[in-house]
Write a protein that holds these residues in place. Structure first.
Motif, PDB file in Angstrom:
ATOM      1  N   GLY A  24       0.803  -1.221   0.000  1.00 43.57           N
ATOM      2  CA  GLY A  24       0.000   0.000   0.000  1.00 43.57           C
ATOM      3  C   GLY A  24       0.828   1.260   0.000  1.00 43.57           C
ATOM      4  O   GLY A  24       0.353   2.315   0.450  1.00 43.57           O
ATOM      5  N   ARG A  37       6.395   2.928   3.668  1.00 42.85           N
ATOM      6  CA  ARG A  37       5.069   2.518   4.145  1.00 42.85           C
ATOM      7  C   ARG A  37       4.741   3.139   5.497  1.00 42.85           C
ATOM      8  O   ARG A  37       3.615   3.596   5.732  1.00 42.85           O
ATOM      9  CB  ARG A  37       5.015   0.990   4.265  1.00 42.85           C
ATOM     10  N   ASP A  64       2.361   4.396  -1.580  1.00 39.18           N
ATOM     11  CA  ASP A  64       2.089   5.301  -2.707  1.00 39.18           C
ATOM     12  C   ASP A  64       3.385   5.997  -3.102  1.00 39.18           C
ATOM     13  O   ASP A  64       3.596   7.194  -2.850  1.00 39.18           O
ATOM     14  CB  ASP A  64       1.018   6.319  -2.308  1.00 39.18           C
TER      15      ASP A  64
END
Length: 718
Positions: free
Chosen positions: A688, A706, A690
């Protein structure tokens, strides 16, 4: 020392004379000391020398006719002083006594007599537990001896004893009954023609004998008592030196054995119609070590030397039985000065007594119940304590800190146990407790154990099972920390000893996809590695790579699986790598691994940041470390132990000692590298993150993105 003689059958001697005192004496205070020589003089101290642990002082007051009208006995042991004061009737009988402990009254006793001056009733009121004891006496007039003794506690009958006498006086039978008139036990005394008890047999309730005492060797054929109860060379090695006053009573006395002083007495004496002398007895608490520049007079200045007399034989006998009696005073003094609360000078003692250098076997690092060991050794062989050290608490109680045992039937062996500490028993696995383990108030008392043995060339070295028997006892007395699955052990140093401390491993930590984190094929590598670890394969596993590439992250995953497989993980932190060149640590490690091997458990030693141990160097200190590691992975030591070793390091593998990489020794190797750009972005996306990586990235860099743990850099804010 102040002791009445028994020879007063015709009542011709006064109490004063029965004590061996002379002149119009009113009061005498006698104190007991320990004596030792220094610089050709005799000094004394109240400090315990471990040779004696009890001091006995006495104070007696007489009236002008020489009758004893008051006496106080002081018993000084540890930090407690107990003494009893007595009140007398006009007939010289004790009517009341009061018992003290450290100046506090703890009880009163009251005595009544019949017209023949025989005891009729004794009452003791204990103020410690608020209990009153009462004893009544009845007599057999024919023998003028007690026929019945009845005891009550707070008015309730406890028990009573019936004495039966043979007409010729040769035998006395004493039977004790409880409050329900049931026989509890009894004993039979056999007497000689002078009335002395020469044999006693004790019987249980069912009539079986449980103890027998025979004193016949202490008496002559005509029934009179032999001069000495023990043959101590007729006390020819004993003599006394003393100073006497103008009435012939000694004021200072020293008892010697083999020309060495060992115990002394001083007296403060007051006489009727004479001025009380000044108390110039300097002796209070003289230490063994005399400070430089301090002048202290010797105890005796003008001594009179005499052979030992009967009044001192009982004292010599009690001292002679002490295990320290064999030591010259200078050796004793050295032992006292060199010993501490946890460290008795056991090597000094051994070399003096056995004239040899001992061969030590250390059990340091193991959790051993010191109290259970003492109890088990009592069952193994006859032994006696030559030293015990205690720590005194504020409530005057004491806890043992060390002890040293000697074995007369196995000469040349000493057991030294020290650094005894209390540990919470709940922290240990009670399912592994042997029956001998002692838990008191929820605590174990654990200590370090050292066995001193005769050296190989010593004449004391004989065929004996003592060492193997001792080993079995030590193993029974071992305790182990409670193991919460999963867990690993970390090597720690505690009180200068190595121990293993259990630490829980997070049982929810798991890397979901090993291939995603470390590249394709790593899951298969991990499976094959676990298969080797779970077998009896032995050897070396190397994890290396640049910092941040995931070595420690993977090891956390690996350790969880190993710990759950019931094998033993021993973690060695980076600051302890150098201990692998220490012979004591290698012995500790070998014994630890062997113990777990005996339980069908394999050990995995994890050494983190092991560059100092693995990198090829010329320094001698490193050569020994590499040699030990080679032996543990594919040498003689490896043949005896079932153990794998995992090492992590950050340097290039070409810098390692080539012998470590030899096939047959090296079970597995993994170089951890940054993930290629594509694989780094796939892992980041699965987490997750970005962020798009444009170059290879380490696991540390990916997880920092992260967790938003990027390093803050000042220049980026300009």
């Amino acid at each position: 020392m102040l002791r009445k003689i028994d020879n007063n059958e015709n009542n011709t001697l006064t109490d004063l004379e029965l004590y061996g005192l002379k002149g119009p004496l009113k009061e005498v205070m006698e104190k007991c000391y320990y004596a030792f020589p220094m610089q050709g003089k005799i000094f004394i101290t109240r400090k315990s020398t471990k040779r004696f642990d009890i001091l006995h002082d006495t104070k007696i007051i007489f009236n002008e006719t020489g009758k004893e009208i008051d006496s106080i006995d002081y018993i000084i042991r540890d930090k407690t002083t107990t003494y009893t004061t007595q009140e007398y009737s006009n007939d010289g009988l004790i009517t009341k006594s009061t018992k003290y402990e450290n100046e506090t009254i703890i009880g009163h006793s009251y005595y009544t007599y019949d017209d023949k001056k025989r005891s009729l009733e004794d009452i003791y009121n204990s103020l410690e537990n608020n209990v009153t004891y009462r004893t009544l006496y009845e007599y057999n007039d024919h023998h003028n001896k007690i026929s019945k003794r009845t005891t009550y506690k707070d008015g309730q009958l406890q028990d009573y004893t019936i004495n039966e006498y043979f007409d010729d006086g040769s035998i006395t039978v004493s039977k004790r009954y409880d409050a329900n008139d049931s026989l509890c036990d009894h004993h039979v005394d056999h007497h000689n023609q002078k009335g002395h008890t020469i044999k006693t047999i004790f019987y249980k309730k069912d009539g079986t004998i449980y103890f027998e005492s025979d004193n016949s060797q202490y008496y002559n054929e005509d029934g009179t008592q032999k001069k000495n109860k023990k043959n101590l060379d007729d006390f020819s090695n004993f003599f006394v030196q003393k100073e006497i006053d103008h009435h012939g009573n000694f004021t200072k006395l020293v008892l010697f054995h083999c020309k060495q002083p060992f115990i002394a007495f001083t007296r403060d004496i007051t006489y009727f119609q004479e001025e009380t002398p000044a108390n110039n007895l300097f002796l209070t608490n003289l230490p063994f070590t005399i400070p430089n520049g301090v002048h202290i007079p010797s105890l005796l200045t003008n001594p009179i030397t005499e052979p030992i007399d009967n009044s001192l034989i009982y004292k010599a006998e009690s001292i002679f039985e002490s295990p320290y009696f064999e030591l010259p005073t200078d050796v004793l003094k050295t032992l006292v000065e060199k010993s501490t609360l946890n460290e008795f000078a056991h090597i000094h003692y051994y070399t003096h007594v056995f004239k040899d250098i001992p061969s030590p076997i250390s059990y340091r690092g193991f959790m051993i119940d010191a109290i259970a060991l003492r109890n088990e050794l009592d069952d193994l062989d006859s032994n006696y304590s030559i030293n015990e050290e205690y720590e005194f608490l504020e409530d005057n109680s004491k806890v043992i800190k060390s002890y040293t045992l000697r074995f007369p039937d196995a000469e040349g062996y000493l057991v030294f146990v020290n650094k005894i500490t209390k540990e919470d028993a709940t922290e240990f696995d009670k399912s592994k407790f042997e029956d001998c383990i002692v838990v008191e108030e929820g605590n174990l008392q654990l200590g370090n154990v050292l066995l001193l043995c005769p050296s190989e060339g010593s004449p004391l070295r004989q065929e004996s099972d003592f060492e193997s028997d001792f080993q079995e006892i030590v193993e029974r007395c071992m305790v182990y920390y409670a193991e919460d699955d999963p867990h690993i052990f970390m090597v720690e140093v505690q009180n200068s000893n190595y121990i293993l401390k259990s630490h829980n491993v997070k049982d929810d930590f798991e890397i979901d996809d090993l291939d995603l984190h470390y590249g394709f094929g790593f899951r298969r590598f991990h499976q094959e590695l676990m298969e080797r670890i779970e077998t009896d394969s032995k050897g070396l596993i190397l994890f290396h790579g640049a910092p941040g590439t995931g070595k420690t992250y993977y090891i956390r995953h690996l350790l969880r699986e190993i710990a759950m497989s019931d094998n033993i993980v021993i973690y060695m932190p980076p600051n302890m790598v150098d201990y692998l060149i220490n012979p004591a640590f290698m012995t500790f490690l070998a014994k630890t691994v062997a113990r777990y091997n005996s339980e069908d458990k394999y050990c995995i030693l994890l050494i983190e940041d092991a560059e100092p141990l693995l990198v090829a160097r010329e320094a001698d200190t490193r050569i020994q470390g590499i040699t030990n590691l080679l032996n543990m992975t594919d040498g003689l030591l490896n043949d005896m132990l079932k153990m794998q070793i995992i090492c992590t390091f950050n340097v290039d593998i070409k810098h390692l000692d080539p012998a470590l990489l030899r096939p047959g020794r090296l079970l597995a190797r993994k170089e951890f590298k940054p993930l290629p750009e594509l694989e780094a972005n796939i892992l980041a996306q699965s987490l997750g993150v970005d962020y798009t990586f444009t170059a290879p990235a380490t696991l540390a860099e990916i997880y920092a993105k992260r967790d938003d743990h990027d390093t803050i850099i000042h220049d980026e804010y300009r």
